[in-house]
Design a protein around this motif. Structure first.
Motif, short mmCIF file in Angstrom:
data_model
loop_
_atom_site.label_atom_id
_atom_site.label_comp_id
_atom_site.label_asym_id
_atom_site.label_seq_id
_atom_site.Cartn_x
_atom_site.Cartn_y
_atom_site.Cartn_z
N ASP A 84 -0.87 11.60 -17.53
CA ASP A 84 -0.99 11.19 -16.12
C ASP A 84 -2.45 11.07 -15.70
OD1 ASP A 84 0.45 10.88 -13.42
OD2 ASP A 84 -1.11 12.37 -13.01
N ARG A 85 -3.24 12.06 -16.12
CA ARG A 85 -4.65 12.06 -15.75
C ARG A 85 -5.37 10.85 -16.33
NH1 ARG A 85 -7.97 16.41 -13.94
NH2 ARG A 85 -6.11 17.69 -13.84
N THR A 88 -4.30 7.70 -14.56
CA THR A 88 -4.93 7.64 -13.25
C THR A 88 -6.35 7.12 -13.36
OG1 THR A 88 -3.59 9.50 -12.52
CG2 THR A 88 -5.55 9.02 -11.24
N ARG A 91 -6.44 3.39 -14.22
CA ARG A 91 -6.16 2.56 -13.05
C ARG A 91 -7.36 2.52 -12.13
NH1 ARG A 91 -0.87 4.66 -13.18
NH2 ARG A 91 -1.45 6.34 -11.77
N ARG A 92 -8.01 3.69 -12.02
CA ARG A 92 -9.12 3.79 -11.09
C ARG A 92 -10.28 2.93 -11.55
NH1 ARG A 92 -9.95 9.74 -10.39
NH2 ARG A 92 -11.44 9.65 -12.10
N LEU A 105 -4.95 2.25 3.50
CA LEU A 105 -4.64 3.52 4.18
C LEU A 105 -4.97 3.36 5.66
CD1 LEU A 105 -5.84 6.30 1.75
CD2 LEU A 105 -3.53 5.54 2.25
N LEU A 108 -8.03 5.15 7.36
CA LEU A 108 -9.40 4.91 6.96
C LEU A 108 -9.90 3.57 7.48
CD1 LEU A 108 -9.24 6.06 3.23
CD2 LEU A 108 -9.75 7.39 5.27
N GLN A 112 -14.16 2.47 4.29
CA GLN A 112 -13.64 3.63 3.56
C GLN A 112 -12.55 3.22 2.58
OE1 GLN A 112 -12.78 5.93 7.16
NE2 GLN A 112 -13.94 7.63 6.27
N LEU A 116 -12.71 3.65 -1.51
CA LEU A 116 -11.80 4.73 -1.91
C LEU A 116 -11.77 5.00 -3.42
CD1 LEU A 116 -9.86 6.80 -0.76
CD2 LEU A 116 -8.04 5.11 -0.92
N PRO A 117 -11.60 3.96 -4.28
CA PRO A 117 -11.52 4.24 -5.72
C PRO A 117 -12.80 4.89 -6.24
CG PRO A 117 -10.76 2.02 -5.25
CD PRO A 117 -11.36 2.54 -3.98
N ARG A 119 -14.87 6.73 -4.49
CA ARG A 119 -14.85 8.10 -3.96
C ARG A 119 -13.99 9.00 -4.83
NH1 ARG A 119 -15.02 8.38 1.49
NH2 ARG A 119 -17.14 8.13 2.23
N LEU A 120 -12.82 8.47 -5.17
CA LEU A 120 -11.89 9.27 -5.97
C LEU A 120 -12.46 9.53 -7.35
CD1 LEU A 120 -8.54 7.61 -4.92
CD2 LEU A 120 -9.33 9.89 -4.35
N ALA A 121 -13.30 8.60 -7.81
CA ALA A 121 -13.91 8.79 -9.13
C ALA A 121 -15.13 9.69 -9.02
CB ALA A 121 -14.31 7.44 -9.72
N GLY A 122 -15.46 10.04 -7.76
CA GLY A 122 -16.62 10.89 -7.55
C GLY A 122 -17.92 10.15 -7.78
N ARG A 162 -11.62 -4.01 -2.31
CA ARG A 162 -11.40 -2.72 -2.96
C ARG A 162 -11.14 -2.92 -4.45
NH1 ARG A 162 -6.29 0.14 -0.91
NH2 ARG A 162 -5.31 -1.37 -2.28
#
Lengths: 250, 813
Positions: A84-85, A88, A91-92, A105, A108, A112, A116-117, A119-122, A162
């Protein structure tokens, strides 16, 4: 490398892909042994009647669904080998999505949502890259707005921004023009075509609209979970005729 | 991460309002408890230590040992280590004004002004033994002012009159204070042996040294300690009461927090099911499970932090205000930062903990759901934990019933605990099933109830959690009211056993004044008033006792069957202690020497022999006539009619007592008043505390409905488009709310009543036979309250639902 289309290494490839739902007599085969290759800078449209397996195929390509047998490879990576990780992460970083229902979303702002992607990836967003994408999609003055304050066309462009910002290898689009008027729909399709021809993205689009399909480099016709023909650089009439043939087979 | 959570929180602040409110109320309660306890503790300590502030050393005498005599203070004063001394006297007396009477503590104050620990608010310091200072609360309670006169009646000896020459307001009213408080000069206590001695040490001697030397020099029954140590001990004794209260408050605060966590968990569950597509989208664009879960937890963290902060701040104010109201703030506001930080932390942890499970469920959302638009349902499936819970609940209930029936306390309490744990585990599932069972009923009613039923059934898990919080609050209220009613009935029945007469007035010598007898006869609700003949006699083995001769009517009315028995030897009823002193068995015939002449009596132990508050053997009137001549009637006894209102009787008797300072009251009434007063205060306090829990759970019900309206906007619009009126829409919601509220109330009654009974059984613990009383009236009130909660919970959601335009159901999303 032994790919169906042969010559080049595909960005996205399926091998004898089968997806069956249920067991025994009630089993339904949504995708029945599909082997395909999607090349860089290639814009593919998948068409077919409802229930032909288009959406299931899309989900399988994105790793959102697990094949009953066969495999999906993204840039040579077999999705079945990812947890799963890993999925994820893939996909990101390597896949972008654009949907009929925009899928932003609501809480946001446009900016934002676009970031988002990352951000989620840091990751720290690259401002120049953001400006470039935003400018090309004419979203400059809408970045501070929330989705409810944007028109349908604008929302879809935010979704596209995005998807493009992370420079994905593959862009998956599910009826992207379904909720747009003709003008906005045309503009979006133009941008998708540019994304493939100029930026080299591999684009796979599921659509019902024969006109939308004409923007693609090739059209794959599906029915009963299997491929029933390919049209290269088709006209709307060719698409319509092919769809009619496909539907008559059902 | 936090910015994303913040965006979510900011986007729909109203949806999180219930979470905020629940956590604010919960932490407010907790923080208020902390501040109240600390403040009242400090207040009590300040007051307890105040009289000792001026001294270095305190010498107590052992109250159990023989009195060393009034001169013992000199033994301390003469010690070389000791400088100045002052004797500290304390006496408990009866105090009577023209109208009221009661117990009073009289304390001495130092003759030297610099050793006095309080100031006068009014008047002057007493200079004569018959002058006193009263505290202002005493004056208010007695309706007196400076300059008035009171009668002071010591336990033994003559009554005296004293004039109130001053008033003081020490700024403190003990919580347990039944008494009035007076202060008098040392001379007032002339002839009394001092309670303790406060002393200064001689120059150059430290308090511990003086204590060590005194300890060696003084007899064993005198205990010297440093004033510092004594102040600490006194404060501990004093503060014990406030600590108990603090513990009780803490328990209720934790119950409120439990309800809050149910509301929070439910709110998050609803919010997350509404945001399911958003969550799936997050997963789609690259958030892994931990990310999604942490996002929700971060949201909970934000709301929990804000809510706990507000709650703690408000709690400080409320707690201090509470201590002020109770008159316990003598030491000023006392805030322990660690406790407040603890309350804050508990609030945050409760919020995050409650959100954790919904967050974990949300995290497993499949990304592919972002592509679908199918509504998702949340049912409650039977899990092993539910089976376990049900088994525990049934087992616990059986053990509880057996324990009460067999009078085995550990079994009843153990069963109760196991049962409660089982219920907590299984109740949500049970409620969900009950909701399912209610649905066919609603369907048969058609219209609004039918729609409401369909909706309740659609998400029974959610409705069940809302109901659960309500069951918690209402169940505890039912348990408490049942416990109060059962406790009262048990006390009444026990008192009836122990006090055959409800009312007894007695004078130590001579006869009760005719006016007083007339006044007792005039009391409403007494079915029999008797003025028995009494005679002081000397019985060998019992010393001098008052022998009471009662009529046949009284014997019949009090059920003292032994006296009515036709036996050859006359019967004498004695107290249990007297029977032991005589060395006799119940029903044994013994030879007694009464006033010098030997007679045979059959003796029985009976509560009638202590009805007047002092052991006084009882015989039939005709028997008394043969034993001793005389015309004294030193007692008045009254037997209450069965239907008489005991509170009313008590009020009338206190008037009689106020008018005649010589009589000593006894009987069931006076003792009952003491017990039930404490009981009433406790129950009222507890009910008020539980209201917080009920408010929190009502917020939960309102929130459940409100969010489900939001979620069903399109569906409701469609119903409107199809012809459902606004009123019909409101009706649907009202039925939903009422079903939830009623189910909560009924379950609350079913669970609460047995627990109330077992609770009383646990406290009474076999010292008295349990009399179960179910307060139907109050339980009815709980049902009505539940209906009101249901109706109120509908208000806001109904307004929102009514604003939905029919056209919204036809447009796309």
């Amino acid at each position: 490398m032994n790919t169906p289309t042969g010559q080049r290494s595909s960005t996205l490839r399926t091998v004898d892909l089968v997806r069956r739902y249920g067991v025994g007599e009630t089993a339904v085969t949504a995708v029945a042994g599909v082997s395909l290759g999607f090349e860089p800078a290639q814009f593919t449209a998948i068409m077919g009647p409802s229930g032909s397996g288009k959406s299931t195929l899309m989900n399988l390509l994105a790793g959102l669904d697990t094949p009953t047998s066969g495999s999906v490879l993204v840039e040579g990576q077999d999705l079945a080998r990812l947890d799963d990780r890993g999925l994820t992460r893939l996909r990101r970083e390597r896949i972008g999505f654009v949907f009929q229902a925009f899928n932003l979303l609501p809480a946001l702002t446009a900016e934002q949502n676009i970031l988002l992607p990352l951000r989620l990836a840091g990751q720290r967003p690259d401002r120049d890259r953001l400006d470039e994408v935003v400018r090309s999609l004419r979203l400059g003055d809408r970045l501070g707005h929330r989705p409810t304050e944007l028109s349908g066309g604008q929302q879809q462009r935010v979704a596209l921004a995005r998807a493009l910002l992370t420079r994905p290898a593959v862009l998956l689009a599910d009826e992207p023009t379904g909720a747009l008027d003709v003008t906005n729909g045309r503009e979006l399709l133009e941008r998708l075509r540019t994304a493939s021809s100029e930026l080299g993205r591999t684009i796979v689009m599921v659509t019902h609209d024969p006109v939308a399909a004409t923007y693609a480099d090739r059209v794959l016709l599906m029915s009963d979970g299997a491929l029933h023909g390919t049209l290269e650089h088709p006209t709307a009439e060719q698409v319509l005729a092919a769809v009619a043939r496909a539907e008559s087979r059902c | 991460m936090l910015s994303l959570a913040w965006a979510q929180t900011r986007a729909h602040p109203a949806r999180l309002a219930a979470v905020l409110l629940a956590i604010v109320l919960g932490t407010l309660f907790l923080a208020a408890t902390a501040v109240f306890s600390a403040t009242s503790d400090a207040g009590m300590r300040a007051v307890a230590a105040a009289p000792l502030a001026a001294a270095d050393v305190v010498v107590d005498r052992d109250p159990e040992s023989t009195d060393p005599g009034p001169d013992w203070t000199d033994m301390v004063a003469d010690h070389p280590d000791i400088g100045a001394v002052t004797a500290y006297h304390a006496r408990t007396v009866r105090l009577a004004t023209g109208e009221r009477r009661g117990e009073a503590n009289v304390y001495s104050f130092a003759d030297e002004p610099e050793l006095r620990w309080f100031d006068l608010a009014e008047g002057v310091w007493p200079t004569a033994p018959d002058e006193v200072v009263a505290d202002t609360a005493t004056l208010d309670a007695l309706g007196l002012s400076v300059g008035d006169t009171v009668r002071i009646l010591p336990r033994e000896g003559e009554g005296t009159r004293a004039t109130v020459v001053g008033a003081t307001a020490p700024g403190f009213q003990p919580l347990t204070g039944v008494q009035y408080t007076l202060y008098a000069t040392e001379a007032h206590f002339e002839g009394d042996s001092a309670f303790s001695v406060l002393a200064d040490t001689a120059d150059g001697v430290s308090a511990p040294e003086a204590v060590a030397n005194l300890g060696a020099a003084l007899p064993e029954i005198l205990h010297p300690v440093t004033a510092e140590e004594q102040a600490r001990l006194a404060a501990d004794r004093f503060a014990g009461g406030s600590q108990q209260l603090g513990m009780i408050l803490l328990v209720f605060a934790l119950i409120a927090l439990l309800a809050a966590s149910a509301v929070i968990a439910n709110t998050f569950t609803i919010l997350l099911s509404q945001r399911r597509r958003d969550t799936a989208l997050l997963r789609l664009v690259g958030a892994d499970r931990a990310r999604v879960r942490n996002l929700v937890v971060a949201e909970a963290l934000i709301v929990g932090t804000v809510g706990s902060l507000i709650g703690v701040c408000a709690g400080v104010g409320v707690g201090y205000a509470g201590a002020s109201l109770a008159g316990l703030d003598g030491g000023g506001p006392e805030v322990r930062l660690a406790a407040l930080f603890g309350a804050f932390l508990v609030g945050v942890v409760t919020t995050v903990g409650a959100a954790w499970f919904p967050a974990r469920r949300a995290a497993v959302t499949a990304p592919v759901e972002a592509l679908r638009s199918v509504p998702l349902q949340g049912g409650v499936r039977l899990r092993p934990v539910h089976v376990l819970g049900t088994a525990a609940a049934l087992l616990g209930a059986a053990a509880m019933a057996a324990g009460v029936a067999e009078q085995t306390l550990p079994l009843a309490v153990g069963g109760g605990s196991v049962g409660a744990l089982g219920l907590l585990l299984t109740l949500r599932y049970l409620i969900a099933r009950l909701l399912g069972a209610v649905e066919p009923l609603l369907r048969r009613m058609g219209g609004a109830p039918e729609l409401a039923g369909a909706n309740l059934r659609r998400d029974p898990g959610r409705a069940a959690t809302a109901t659960l919080a309500l069951v918690l609050g209402l169940g505890l209220i039912c348990a408490l009211t049942t416990a109060a009613a059962t406790g009262r009935a048990t006390i009444d029945s026990d008192l009836r056993d122990r006090y055959p007469v409800e009312v007894s007035a007695r004078v130590d010598e001579g006869s009760v004044a005719p006016e007083t007898v007339a006044a007792v006869r005039a009391v409403n609700g007494l079915e029999l008033v008797e003025v028995p003949r009494t005679e002081r006699v000397t019985v060998a083995g019992l010393d001098e006792v008052t022998l009471v001769g009662v009529s046949a009517e009284l014997v019949a009315a009090t059920g003292a069957g032994e006296l009515a028995e036709a036996v050859n030897t006359p019967v004498m009823l004695v107290s249990g202690a007297q029977l032991k002193e005589l060395g006799a068995e119940a029903g044994e015939t013994v030879e007694l020497t009464v006033d010098g002449s030997r007679r045979s009596f059959t003796v029985y132990p009976s509560h009638l022999a202590t009805a007047s508050g002092t052991p006084a053997p009882v015989v039939r009137a005709d028997v008394l006539d043969t034993v001793a001549e005389g015309g004294e009637h030193g007692m008045v006894w009254g037997v209450a009619a069965p239907e008489a209102d005991t509170d009313d009787l008590a009020a009338q008797m206190s008037l009689v007592a106020g008018a005649d300072p010589d009589i000593a009251l006894s009987g069931a009434l006076s003792e009952r008043a003491d017990i039930t007063e404490v009981l009433d205060v406790m129950v009222d306090l507890a009910l008020m505390m539980l209201l917080v829990t009920v408010v929190i759970s009502s917020v939960g019900v309102a929130n459940t409905l409100g969010l489900s309206v939001l979620e069903r906007t399109r569906e409701l619009a469609l119903l409107r488009a199809l012809g459902l009126t606004r009123g019909g829409l409101r009706g649907t919601l009202a039925v939903e709310a009422v079903v939830i509220a009623l189910l909560g109330a009924v379950l609350g009654v079913l669970v609460g009543v047995p627990y109330g009974v077992v609770g009383v059984d646990a406290i009474v613990g076999g010292t008295a036979p349990l009399v179960v009383a179910v307060p139907w009236g109050r339980l009815g009130l709980v049902l009505v309250a539940a209906l009101v909660i249901g109706a109120v919970a509908t208000l806001l959601p109904a307004r929102r639902a009514a604003r939905i335009a029919p056209a919204e159901g036809l447009s796309g999303d």
